[in-house]
Structure formats: C-alpha cells, structure tokens
Design a protein around this motif. Structure first.
Motif, PDB file in Angstrom:
ATOM      1  N   SER A 146      -4.343   2.499 -20.367  1.00  0.00           N
ATOM      2  CA  SER A 146      -2.939   2.247 -20.026  1.00  0.00           C
ATOM      3  C   SER A 146      -2.844   2.069 -18.500  1.00  0.00           C
ATOM      4  CB  SER A 146      -2.082   3.430 -20.471  1.00  0.00           C
ATOM      5  OG  SER A 146      -2.201   3.592 -21.861  1.00  0.00           O
ATOM      6  N   ILE A 147      -3.120   0.890 -18.098  1.00  0.00           N
ATOM      7  CA  ILE A 147      -3.212   0.624 -16.653  1.00  0.00           C
ATOM      8  C   ILE A 147      -1.863   0.133 -16.125  1.00  0.00           C
ATOM      9  CG2 ILE A 147      -4.160  -1.676 -17.166  1.00  0.00           C
ATOM     10  CD1 ILE A 147      -5.767  -1.426 -14.580  1.00  0.00           C
ATOM     11  N   TRP A 148      -1.414   0.800 -15.046  1.00  0.00           N
ATOM     12  CA  TRP A 148      -0.130   0.330 -14.474  1.00  0.00           C
ATOM     13  C   TRP A 148      -0.370  -0.427 -13.201  1.00  0.00           C
ATOM     14  CZ3 TRP A 148      -0.204   5.966 -14.601  1.00  0.00           C
ATOM     15  CH2 TRP A 148      -0.383   6.591 -13.353  1.00  0.00           C
TER      16      TRP A 148
ATOM     17  N   GLY B 146      14.558  -2.384 -20.386  1.00  0.00           N
ATOM     18  CA  GLY B 146      15.234  -3.656 -20.156  1.00  0.00           C
ATOM     19  C   GLY B 146      15.232  -4.115 -18.686  1.00  0.00           C
ATOM     20  N   GLU B 147      14.579  -3.356 -17.815  1.00  0.00           N
ATOM     21  CA  GLU B 147      14.597  -3.753 -16.393  1.00  0.00           C
ATOM     22  C   GLU B 147      13.190  -3.922 -15.865  1.00  0.00           C
ATOM     23  OE1 GLU B 147      17.101  -1.457 -13.955  1.00  0.00           O
ATOM     24  OE2 GLU B 147      18.861  -1.828 -15.242  1.00  0.00           O
ATOM     25  N   HIS B 148      13.071  -4.869 -14.948  1.00  0.00           N
ATOM     26  CA  HIS B 148      11.760  -5.053 -14.306  1.00  0.00           C
ATOM     27  C   HIS B 148      11.399  -3.811 -13.571  1.00  0.00           C
ATOM     28  CE1 HIS B 148      11.434  -9.222 -15.376  1.00  0.00           C
ATOM     29  NE2 HIS B 148      12.604  -9.539 -14.814  1.00  0.00           N
ATOM     30  N   MET B 149      10.102  -3.588 -13.465  1.00  0.00           N
ATOM     31  CA  MET B 149       9.629  -2.379 -12.792  1.00  0.00           C
ATOM     32  C   MET B 149       9.122  -2.773 -11.393  1.00  0.00           C
ATOM     33  SD  MET B 149       7.509  -0.854 -16.067  1.00  0.00           S
ATOM     34  CE  MET B 149       7.002  -2.468 -16.576  1.00  0.00           C
ATOM     35  N   SER B 150       9.471  -1.907 -10.403  1.00  0.00           N
ATOM     36  CA  SER B 150       8.977  -2.169  -9.044  1.00  0.00           C
ATOM     37  C   SER B 150       7.602  -1.561  -8.891  1.00  0.00           C
ATOM     38  CB  SER B 150       9.938  -1.541  -8.024  1.00  0.00           C
ATOM     39  OG  SER B 150       9.879  -0.129  -8.169  1.00  0.00           O
ATOM     40  N   VAL B 151       6.914  -1.902  -7.818  1.00  0.00           N
ATOM     41  CA  VAL B 151       5.578  -1.337  -7.598  1.00  0.00           C
ATOM     42  C   VAL B 151       5.666   0.180  -7.500  1.00  0.00           C
ATOM     43  CG1 VAL B 151       3.603  -1.255  -5.998  1.00  0.00           C
ATOM     44  CG2 VAL B 151       4.723  -3.405  -6.497  1.00  0.00           C
ATOM     45  N   ARG B 152       6.719   0.668  -6.810  1.00  0.00           N
ATOM     46  CA  ARG B 152       6.891   2.122  -6.683  1.00  0.00           C
ATOM     47  C   ARG B 152       7.105   2.777  -8.064  1.00  0.00           C
ATOM     48  NH1 ARG B 152      11.487   2.226  -2.089  1.00  0.00           N
ATOM     49  NH2 ARG B 152      10.357   0.917  -0.579  1.00  0.00           N
ATOM     50  N   ASP B 153       7.575   1.932  -8.950  1.00  0.00           N
ATOM     51  CA  ASP B 153       7.877   2.461 -10.283  1.00  0.00           C
ATOM     52  C   ASP B 153       6.838   1.976 -11.294  1.00  0.00           C
ATOM     53  OD1 ASP B 153       9.339   4.007 -11.946  1.00  0.00           O
ATOM     54  OD2 ASP B 153      10.904   2.519 -12.340  1.00  0.00           O
ATOM     55  N   LYS B 154       5.548   1.904 -10.869  1.00  0.00           N
ATOM     56  CA  LYS B 154       4.400   1.548 -11.696  1.00  0.00           C
ATOM     57  C   LYS B 154       4.422   0.097 -12.152  1.00  0.00           C
ATOM     58  CE  LYS B 154       4.335   6.253 -13.568  1.00  0.00           C
ATOM     59  NZ  LYS B 154       5.733   6.606 -13.262  1.00  0.00           N
ATOM     60  N   GLY B 155       5.322  -0.729 -11.568  1.00  0.00           N
ATOM     61  CA  GLY B 155       5.399  -2.139 -11.928  1.00  0.00           C
ATOM     62  C   GLY B 155       4.474  -2.962 -11.079  1.00  0.00           C
ATOM     63  N   PRO B 156       4.508  -4.221 -11.149  1.00  0.00           N
ATOM     64  CA  PRO B 156       5.500  -4.912 -12.008  1.00  0.00           C
ATOM     65  C   PRO B 156       5.037  -5.022 -13.470  1.00  0.00           C
ATOM     66  CG  PRO B 156       4.242  -6.515 -10.711  1.00  0.00           C
ATOM     67  CD  PRO B 156       3.751  -5.169 -10.288  1.00  0.00           C
TER      68      PRO B 156
ATOM     69  N   ARG C 260       0.837  -1.216   0.000  1.00  0.00           N
ATOM     70  CA  ARG C 260       0.000   0.000   0.000  1.00  0.00           C
ATOM     71  C   ARG C 260       0.859   1.249   0.000  1.00  0.00           C
ATOM     72  NH1 ARG C 260      -4.522  -1.303  -2.118  1.00  0.00           N
ATOM     73  NH2 ARG C 260      -4.847  -3.489  -1.534  1.00  0.00           N
ATOM     74  N   ILE C 261       1.889   1.201   0.770  1.00  0.00           N
ATOM     75  CA  ILE C 261       2.764   2.378   0.847  1.00  0.00           C
ATOM     76  C   ILE C 261       3.471   2.592  -0.484  1.00  0.00           C
ATOM     77  CG2 ILE C 261       4.791   3.390   2.030  1.00  0.00           C
ATOM     78  CD1 ILE C 261       3.919   1.743   4.548  1.00  0.00           C
ATOM     79  N   ASP C 262       3.923   1.465  -1.071  1.00  0.00           N
ATOM     80  CA  ASP C 262       4.610   1.562  -2.366  1.00  0.00           C
ATOM     81  C   ASP C 262       3.696   2.190  -3.424  1.00  0.00           C
ATOM     82  OD1 ASP C 262       7.017   0.669  -1.597  1.00  0.00           O
ATOM     83  OD2 ASP C 262       6.734  -1.420  -2.311  1.00  0.00           O
ATOM     84  N   ILE C 263       2.415   1.765  -3.401  1.00  0.00           N
ATOM     85  CA  ILE C 263       1.478   2.300  -4.404  1.00  0.00           C
ATOM     86  C   ILE C 263       1.379   3.816  -4.255  1.00  0.00           C
ATOM     87  CG2 ILE C 263      -0.975   2.388  -5.061  1.00  0.00           C
ATOM     88  CD1 ILE C 263      -1.087  -0.626  -4.363  1.00  0.00           C
ATOM     89  N   VAL C 264       1.274   4.272  -3.000  1.00  0.00           N
ATOM     90  CA  VAL C 264       1.211   5.725  -2.768  1.00  0.00           C
ATOM     91  C   VAL C 264       2.482   6.398  -3.259  1.00  0.00           C
ATOM     92  CG1 VAL C 264       1.155   7.517  -0.987  1.00  0.00           C
ATOM     93  CG2 VAL C 264      -0.391   5.550  -0.825  1.00  0.00           C
ATOM     94  N   LEU C 265       3.600   5.760  -2.939  1.00  0.00           N
ATOM     95  CA  LEU C 265       4.881   6.348  -3.357  1.00  0.00           C
ATOM     96  C   LEU C 265       4.979   6.433  -4.883  1.00  0.00           C
ATOM     97  CD1 LEU C 265       7.402   4.787  -0.762  1.00  0.00           C
ATOM     98  CD2 LEU C 265       6.581   7.131  -0.892  1.00  0.00           C
ATOM     99  N   SER C 266       4.417   5.376  -5.533  1.00  0.00           N
ATOM    100  CA  SER C 266       4.510   5.370  -7.006  1.00  0.00           C
ATOM    101  C   SER C 266       3.720   6.570  -7.592  1.00  0.00           C
ATOM    102  CB  SER C 266       3.967   4.059  -7.568  1.00  0.00           C
ATOM    103  OG  SER C 266       2.561   4.058  -7.555  1.00  0.00           O
ATOM    104  N   ARG C 267       2.689   6.986  -6.824  1.00  0.00           N
ATOM    105  CA  ARG C 267       1.890   8.134  -7.307  1.00  0.00           C
ATOM    106  C   ARG C 267       2.684   9.433  -7.248  1.00  0.00           C
ATOM    107  NH1 ARG C 267      -2.236   6.333 -10.227  1.00  0.00           N
ATOM    108  NH2 ARG C 267      -2.547   4.250  -9.391  1.00  0.00           N
ATOM    109  N   LEU C 268       3.524   9.465  -6.217  1.00  0.00           N
ATOM    110  CA  LEU C 268       4.286  10.708  -6.049  1.00  0.00           C
ATOM    111  C   LEU C 268       5.149  11.010  -7.255  1.00  0.00           C
ATOM    112  CD1 LEU C 268       5.431  10.519  -2.288  1.00  0.00           C
ATOM    113  CD2 LEU C 268       3.811  12.086  -3.322  1.00  0.00           C
ATOM    114  N   ASP C 269       5.565   9.935  -7.849  1.00  0.00           N
ATOM    115  CA  ASP C 269       6.428  10.105  -9.020  1.00  0.00           C
ATOM    116  C   ASP C 269       5.725  10.899 -10.132  1.00  0.00           C
ATOM    117  OD1 ASP C 269       8.912   9.702 -10.007  1.00  0.00           O
ATOM    118  OD2 ASP C 269       8.329   7.930 -11.185  1.00  0.00           O
ATOM    119  N   ILE C 270       4.389  10.720 -10.145  1.00  0.00           N
ATOM    120  CA  ILE C 270       3.599  11.366 -11.208  1.00  0.00           C
ATOM    121  C   ILE C 270       3.859  12.869 -11.262  1.00  0.00           C
ATOM    122  CG2 ILE C 270       1.216  12.032 -11.843  1.00  0.00           C
ATOM    123  CD1 ILE C 270       1.694   9.235 -12.597  1.00  0.00           C
ATOM    124  N   VAL C 271       3.799  13.526 -10.125  1.00  0.00           N
ATOM    125  CA  VAL C 271       3.914  14.985 -10.134  1.00  0.00           C
ATOM    126  C   VAL C 271       5.316  15.462 -10.468  1.00  0.00           C
ATOM    127  CG1 VAL C 271       2.026  15.336  -8.513  1.00  0.00           C
ATOM    128  CG2 VAL C 271       4.349  15.073  -7.648  1.00  0.00           C
TER     129      VAL C 271
END
Lengths: 846, 162
Positions: B151-153, B119-129, A79-90
């Motif tokens: 385009s769903i991540w 070329g690299e797997h994506m982490s959840v923080r990076d809209k992956g996997p 859950r935390i990772d998902i939130v963090l991934s959103r931050l990247d958007i801005v």
C-alpha cells in the motif's frame, strides 16, 4: 448387543469430542495465523521509525540546498511536504493507537506538531521560499530532532511491548493447543486401545462363529434327516445331503427355487401358500413350531411319499426363515401297514376261530342231541347185556364229546371276555353232597374211596355261581379219580370268614402218581394231558383244568397245586364268596318232588331239526304224553292258537321265527296258551340265552342235548307247579270231608295204613325182575289207586295209574321210571298228608 | 515472478539505499509516470486517470482514523491501458520508497490507484496525490504485511519489468 452399543456410544462420543477439540484448535490456529500475518503493528512501527529518517533526509537536503542550491523551490517544498505527511502518521491510525494515552508520547508529539504548524505557516505564506525560510525551517528541524528521535524510539519500544504481549498470547495459545493436541493423542490412544480390543473380540467372535457355523454345517450335512431351509417367500436357501437323497434333487438345482414348485405335492400347494401367507401376516403358528407331524412330500421323480416333519423358524435381523426337518417315513409307514394288516388278520383270524368254535359247538351239539337222545331211548328198550354195554359206551363217548364241546365254548367265551356268572344263593353242604353223589359211582368203579368233609363253619348258605363252582369241582374231583389207580380221593371244604366275604377253600387230594414239579404249571395250560396210562382211554385233562383255573380267577379266586411225585396231588380251589343269612335249609329239600306224572300231558314241541324233533317226541311219548309238533315259531303260534297245551318245549333258534319271538308273541297274546309253561331249548352256550329267554317269558331254559332224566325233572316240576294248587284243593276237599266223617284220628290211621301198604307195594314192585311178574303188580296197583282216590291223593293216584298202565303192557323200563316217580311222590304226599291232618287237628282244637 | 516476496527488512534497506546512493531526480509531483515493458514512459495526470475505468470502495486503514472512501483507477485497468507486457510492476513513491508486485496478484478492481479520498484529491502532505490501496476491511487477506507494504502512498512512478 447392548455391550456393542455401549462401545459404539463411547467411540462416537470420543470421536465427537475429538472433532470438537480439533475444530477449536483449527479455529484457534487459524486466528493466530491471521494475527501473525496481519502486520499492522510492525508496519506502523516502521512508519514511525521512518519519521526520524525523513527528518534526517530533509535536514541533509536543506543543508546542501543552503550551501550549494540546485533544487528548485518546488522540489524543496515537495521534500518538506513529504516530511510533513509523515507527521500525520503519529497522530492518526494505528500509530496513534500504539501511543495511546501515553503521557511520554503526548509530551514528545506536542513540539513535533508545533514544528509542523510553524513549517506549514512558513510554506504557505505568500511569496517564494527564501533561504531565510529554509534556515528557519532547518533550525526548527534541528530543534525538534530529539523529540522526533524520541517518538521513533518510543514507537519502537511500545510496538515491541505490544508485540511481546501478542507473542505471549500466542505462546499461551500454542501451549493450550499443544495441551489439546496431547489430550487428543491420549484420547486417540484410548480409542485405539478400545478399537483394538473390539477388533480382538470381533475376531474372537468371528472365529467362534466360524467354528460353530462349520460345526453346524457339518451337522446339517451329516444329518440323517433332510433339512430344508427356506426364506419367507418359500425360496429354498438350504438343502443338505440327506435332503438330496430324500427328494432326489441336487442342491445346486434346487437352491433358489420355491418349495411349492418343487417338493410340495401339487394338491397341497395352495394350502401351503395360504398357510405361509397367513403365518407371515399374523405370525400365528399352525404347523410351525408345533412339533412333529406327518405329511406328504414330493420327490423329483414325481413320487409322493409320507414324511414326518418338524418346522421351526429363525428370525435374524427381521429376516424370517423356515427350517424344516424332514424324515422319509415311507419304510416306516409300510412296516406300520404290515403290522396293522398282521394285527387285523390276527384279529379277524381270532374272530374267525371264535366264531368257528361257537358255530362248531352249536353244530356239533345239534346232532349230539340226536345221538344222546336216541341212546337214552335205546336203553329204555329191551337189550341184550352186550347191546346194553355198547349203548353205555356210546353214551359215555357222547357225553365226553359233549363235554369237549362245552369246554371249547367256555374257552372262547373266557377269551372273548363273555364269561358270565349267574350268582344265586345256594347251600354249600348240599352242593358238595350232590357233587359227591354224582361222582361217587365213578370212584366206586375204580375201587377208590371218595370222601367228603365239610368243616362245621362252612355248613351254611353262600351267594355265588354254584353252577360254575360245581363245574370246577367236578373237573378237579373227576381228574383226581381218573389219575388215581388205588387209594382214595378226599374232598375237604374249609374256609376263613372275613368281615364281608368268606374265603372258601376246597381241597381235592388224591393218592395218584403225582405231578413232577416242572409239570405242575403246565397242567393248567390248554390241552395238556399228563400221566397217560397205557391202554387207558385217552381223555386227559383237555381244557378242563385251564378252564377251571380261568373261571376261578374270573371269580376272584384261584386254583393251586401241591404235588409230590409218587405220593399224590392236592388241588386247592380258593374262592371268595358272599355269605347269605344263616338260614336253615334242611326243610326245603322236601319241596322238590320229582314225581313222574303218570297222567298224560299234552305237549307242543317246536323244533326245526327233524331228528331232534322226532327223538324228543319219542321220549315224551315214552313218558306217556301227547305230542304235537311244530317246525318253527310261526307254526308253533298257529298250533298254540288251536289247542291248550300243558307244556310247550321250544327250540330257541329256529328259522322263520325263533323261540324268543314266539314266546313273546304267546305271552302277549290272549290265546289258550298265554300262560302255558314254556321250556326253552338251545344248542348254544349254557348261559347266553338264559336272560333273554326268561325276559321273553320262558319258564325254564335247557341246553341241548336234553336227556330223559332232565325231561322227567321238568315234568315233575311243571306238574308240581301247575297242579300243586289243584291237588291241594282237591286234597283239602276230600280230606276235610273224610275228616268230618271219620275224625282226624281215624283219617290219620287210614292214611298211614295206605302209605305203609304203598311202601310195601313199591318195595315189591322194585324187586320185580321180568315182565311176567308185572301183571301181578297191576292188580295191587289198581287197588291202591282206588285207596289214593279215596284219600284225595291225586298225584299219588296218577302215579299209581301210570304204574298200573305200564304193568299192564309189561313195559319193564317204563315201569322202573314210573316206580321211581311214584316213590318220590309217595314220600312227599305222606308228609303233605301229615301236615294237613295236623292242620285240621289244630284247627279243630282252636 | 519468484522474486516477488519482499520482507519488511529488505524493503527498509532498499529504501535507505535509494535515499543515499541515487541522486534525487526531478519529478513531476502531480503526474503518474507509467513506464511500459518497452521503456516508453507515459505520464498520467488526473484527467487521463479519470478517463480510465473507475472504481471505489470504503474501508478503514491502519494509517487513518475511521472509514474512508477511496476512488480511482484499478491498477489492472491502468496497466491494461498502456498494454503493459511483463510479469511484474515496480512501484516507486515520492520519497523513493519502492515495492514490486507480480501481475498475478492483480485483481479486477484491487488494488486501486486512488485519486480521491472521500471524493477529494489528496495533497502530498496528505499522502497524495496517488495512493495504492486495498479494501482492507473486505477480507483478512488484504490485511497482511505484504499488502500493507504494497500500500504505497505518494505514488509517483510505475515500471513494468519482466
């Protein structure tokens, strides 16, 4: 054409513009549509807004987890990772672009990023995620909630602003597009208007074209001329009703066929083909556009017929076609031929008539020659008074006949344009006097007085055809005498001297019955005789007046008539004449001495007609000449080669060799008769042969019939010419001797005494009534002959010898003739004698 | 098939509904669960996915900076491998974001279930996997709102429905 092109250009340009506008519009709209469907901005806004939601979610999850647990550590971390991934958007992508370098955004994003870094540090630290960590994260989360909210709101606001700008742009675009659309509509309206007008005009033109083509069609159909139209290959593309009639082809049969296979005669087909090819190759017209010409054409029946043709070309859009207007002229040709034939026939008939008249006049003249000659001879014989009267009537009738023949010939000559004039110098008073002298007996016969009055101004010499003038005046005066029963005929000559010519006016007035006004012009027509007296010999005017007028007109003058019925007529001849130098001619008359030669001449008569030859021979022998006969020119030449003759009388037309040729041969040769006087005789017209005869070398020229009087004149002239010189010589010789011996005074006295005695003798001889008295004359004549010889008067001597001879034989007629000749010779001789003596006297004085 | 179009608003509402009403289910973060028309679910790991036909393209996206190279399995190939019977596929992300897509829109290699970025797997923080991507640069049709929504991540589950 150019108008149409201009319209076409305008329309094309209009459509071009429209197309361009349309393309621009479509491109614009497409771009706008794409922009609208590319939802980059909206999606990004949503992503930014989602950030707030995710934070709220995480806050809720963390609260529940801290209170109740239930989630695994991994689940919490996810859950935390998902939130963090959103931050990247801005921080990246389009969202970052939305915020741009907005200071407000930077201010908001910084604590959020700090939260992210702190959280990541907690999560990534070794060891499990404990509640303290989660509380710490929850605490940081709550701390940063305002900023997250702020950034979401800012994102929405900025996105909205950008959307606003985009919509404004789109609105502008739409506005512009709408403008273009309106403009387009407007343009289309104009074009439509233009098209409508063009259409109207086209329709109008169509109607006009239809009308005119209908008119043309009906004109062509109703045309009397056949009209055949062909294309440039000679295929028939038009054939009107008249053409059907003319050529016999039906329109539907012949359409599309080639002219050279149908209506052009076989013999002309090649020429037609060649002509057509040449025209198409060079466009040089030969028959095309060259006006009407005549040709032949072929009917369906195979009949060839003449046509009159006119070909024109039309060139419509490069397609040449030929239009032939054809007229069937068979009928006309036939009529023309009939006319030509008629004309030819008339001409040949006219020629035949002229020829007939010429021949007739010739043929009649020849026997007339015999008749008149014999009548002349008959009158020289002893006749009873009754016979003498008969002979006179016969002579008069012959003369009338001869005149007719001459007149007929004149007519043909005038009509044939062959009337010739032989102008020469002549003395007008002399001409008139001699004319009156000749006609006076006629007048006297009818107890009419014939008077002549020549105006003083006209007493002079003129240059003109005196024979023709005499002919005309003889006719006028003769008629006047003929148609006047009592009273007088007056001839007056007046005139006006012009600068070069003199207009001479001969007026012949009579006291006859006169001519009615209606008939006045008729008298000049051919064969009209008016006022025929009952029982009078029908002589009429015949051709006389008409000929006279024609001759007068040919000479540049005219004959006019003034007449009053019951009072008489005045015929006036007006002629322009050339004046001669004013020379006295009174002395000249003496030159023409018509002395009959008593002395015998040898005469060669060449004449093919037996009767005429014999008559001529008799006449000449009666005159005391020796005659040798020749039957043609060749015979004449043969005989002329043998002897020398004093005179040759030569008929001009003879078989084998004619008189002209014979004369030429004689003159060219060096025979004994190379310089003998030749008199030509012709039965032809009066003047035709004169020139030819004179050129050939004839000295004189005479028309048949030749009369005794004429022969005498000829002889006296010939002798005068031939012997004049000899006589003079002789005279000189004898006279000079005599003058030498006796002195001129004595000679003159002797001569005068001789001439006086001669005069007495002649008077006495004239009074002799019968043959018995003639013998008494013989001695006197013989005595005088000797005296004449003494004085050297050779001619007088000859004439006296002739009288002596006649007296001896008691020939009364010959006597009269010889006496007349003697009288003339005597007078001339007396004058000549005086002249000589005077000359001798003058010579002696000097 | 007719109900394929989803407006953005609807999608948002749907997502809220999912978040609050449905219990969050236990999920395997690194596997892709594919449920075929019969209700059978197969979970694909990286190994399984790599065994399927691969495809890749380079494109820019509205979420990243610059051009990115994606590689992975075309969605069509993935669905074919499970012999999916149906007309529509429902795709759900880790945060329960869900979209549906008719089969008709599937092309041979588009969209791509990307397993790797550069070329690299994506982490959840990076809209992956897993990230469903289109080659956005290739054609403007791939840059529409629908395609961005699709385009769903953090793709987690695929469900074939009729």
């Amino acid at each position: 054409m150019t108008g149409l092109n201009r319209y076409r250009l305008v329309i094309s340009a209009g459509f071009g513009l429209l197309l361009l506008l349309l393309a621009v519009m479509v491109a614009n709209l497409a771009a706008q549509m794409r922009n609208l469907s590319l939802a980059a901005g909206d999606n990004t806004q949503w992503s930014i807004a989602q950030l707030d939601t995710e934070f709220a979610n995480l806050n809720a999850i963390l609260t529940r987890q801290l209170a109740e647990g239930g989630l695994t550590e991994n689940e919490v971390q996810l859950r935390i990772d998902i939130v963090l991934s959103r931050l990247d958007i801005v921080n990246s992508g389009r969202a970052a672009a939305i915020f741009g370098d907005s200071a407000e955004a930077t201010q908001l994003i910084a604590p959020i990023n700090a939260f992210a870094n702190a959280t990541i540090a907690l999560l990534d630290k070794p060891g499990p995620l404990v509640d303290a960590d989660m509380r710490r994260i929850q605490q940081m989360l709550r701390d940063v909630r305002l900023e997250v909210r702020g950034i979401a709101v800012l994102g929405v606001r900025l996105g909205a602003e950008q959307s606003e700008a985009r919509r404004a742009g789109f609105a502008r675009q739409l506005l512009w597009t709408g403008g273009v659309a309106i403009m387009l509509l407007f343009l289309m309206g104009i074009l439509l208007q233009l098209l409508v007008r063009l259409l109207d005009r086209a329709a109008q033109r169509d109607r006009e074209l239809l009308t005119s083509s209908r008119k043309l069609a009906s004109t062509v159909a109703a045309s009397l001329d056949a009209i055949v139209t062909s294309d440039d290959e000679g295929r028939i593309i038009g054939f009107n009703a008249a053409a059907e009639d003319v050529f016999g082809w039906r329109r539907r049969e012949i359409m599309g066929q080639r002219m050279e296979d149908t209506i052009i005669p076989h013999r002309m087909r090649k020429a037609h083909r060649d002509g057509m090819e040449r025209y198409l190759a060079t466009s040089e017209p030969h028959v095309v556009d060259s006006g009407r010409f005549e040709m032949s054409a072929l009917r369906k029946s195979g009949e060839e017929f003449p046509v009159e043709l006119n070909i024109t070309t039309t060139d419509v859009a490069g397609q040449k076609s030929f239009i032939a207007y054809v007229r069937d002229i068979s009928e006309r040709k036939i009529s023309e031929q009939i006319l030509i034939d008629a004309r030819d026939r008339a001409q040949s008939m006219d020629k035949a008539k002229t020829r007939f008249l010429t021949i007739m006049s010739h043929e009649i003249r020849t026997p007339l020659n015999g008749i008149i000659g014999v009548l002349d001879l008959l009158k020289t014989t002893a006749l009873t008074p009754q016979q003498e009267r008969y002979a006179k009537i016969a002579t008069a009738s012959s003369e009338i006949l001869l005149e007719y023949v001459n007149e007929a010939l004149d007519i043909t000559r005038i009509e044939g344009g062959a009337l010739q004039f032989s102008p020469q110098d002549f003395d007008l008073p002399q001409l008139m006097t001699s004319l009156i002298d000749v006609l006076d007996p006629l007048a006297r016969e009818k107890n009419l007085s014939l008077s002549l009055d020549v105006a003083e101004a006209m007493r002079m010499r003129f240059h003109g055809d005196n024979n023709r003038i005499r002919q005309i005046l003889t006719n006028l005066i003769g008629n006047a005498i003929k148609f006047t029963d009592t009273g007088e005929v007056k001839v007056s000559v007046t005139g006006i001297h012009g600068p070069e010519k003199t207009s001479v006016r001969f007026a012949v007035s009579d006291t006859g019955a006169g001519i009615a006004p209606d008939d006045q012009e008729h008298v000049f027509e051919d064969f009209v005789a008016l006022a025929q007296g009952v029982g009078r010999q029908r002589r009429g005017d015949g051709l006389g007046l008409s000929i006279a007028r024609r001759i007068a007109r040919e000479m540049g003058g005219d004959i006019r008539l003034e007449s009053e019925q019951g009072r008489g007529s005045v015929f006036t001849l007006v002629l322009p004449l050339d004046r001669c130098d004013r020379k006295s001619v009174t002395d000249r008359e003496a030159q023409t001495t018509s002395a009959t030669k008593a002395h015998t001449c040898s005469v060669l008569v060449a004449e093919d007609n037996d009767i005429n030859r014999r008559v001529l021979r008799d006449m000449l022998e009666r005159m005391g000449h020796r005659v040798t006969e020749a039957v043609n020119g060749e015979d004449c030449l043969r005989k002329a080669a043998l002897d020398r003759f004093d005179l040759i009388i030569m008929d001009i037309s003879m078989p084998v060799m004619d008189g002209i040729k014979a004369t030429r041969a004689l003159r060219k040769g060096d025979g004994p008769n190379a310089d003998t006087q030749i008199v030509g005789l012709t039965a032809h017209g009066r003047e035709e042969y004169r020139e030819t005869a004179e050129r050939a070398g004839m000295n004189r020229f005479h028309t048949k019939p030749i009369r005794l009087d004429a022969l005498r004149t000829i002889f006296s002239d010939v002798e005068g010419d031939v012997q004049g010189a000899a006589q003079d010589d002789q005279c000189d010789d004898v006279l000079s001797e005599l003058i030498d011996v006796l002195g001129f005074e004595k000679v003159r006295q002797t001569g005068h005494r001789f001439f006086d005695e001669l005069h007495v003798f002649v008077e006495g001889a004239d009074a002799v009534e019968d043959a018995s008295d003639l013998r008494a004359l013989r001695d006197a004549a013989h005595k005088l002959t000797g005296a004449a010889a003494l004085l050297g008067l050779v001619q007088v001597e000859a004439r006296l010898a002739a009288v002596e001879a006649r007296a001896e034989v008691g020939d009364m007629t010959a006597h009269t003739a010889c006496l007349a000749a003697l009288r003339e010779t005597a007078e001339a001789a007396r004058r000549a004698f005086d002249r000589r003596v005077a000359q001798a006297e003058t010579a002696a004085d000097t | 098939m007719a109900r394929t179009h989803h407006s953005r608003r609807l999608a948002v509402l749907f997502c809220f509904f999912l978040v609050w009403v449905l219990p969050v289910m236990a999920q395997d973060a690194l596997g892709l669960q594919v449920t075929d028309g019969n209700g059978d679910t197969i979970t694909f790991g990286f190994d399984q996915l790599d065994a399927l036909p691969q495809s890749e393209f380079t494109t820019s996206t509205i979420w990243t900076d610059g051009k990115v190279r994606f590689s992975g399995v075309p969605l069509k190939a993935l669905l074919d491998s499970v012999e999916a019977q149906g007309n529509t596929v429902k795709m759900i992300a880790l945060n329960d974001y869900a979209v549906t897509m008719p089969f008709d829109e599937l092309e041979e290699d588009v969209p791509l279930v990307a397993t790797r970025m550069n070329g690299e797997h994506m982490s959840v923080r990076d809209k992956g996997p897993f990230w469903l991507v289109y080659p956005y640069d290739r054609n403007w049709r791939y840059r529409t709102e629908t395609k961005y929504a699709l385009s769903i991540w953090q793709l987690n589950r695929l469900k074939v429905v009729d």
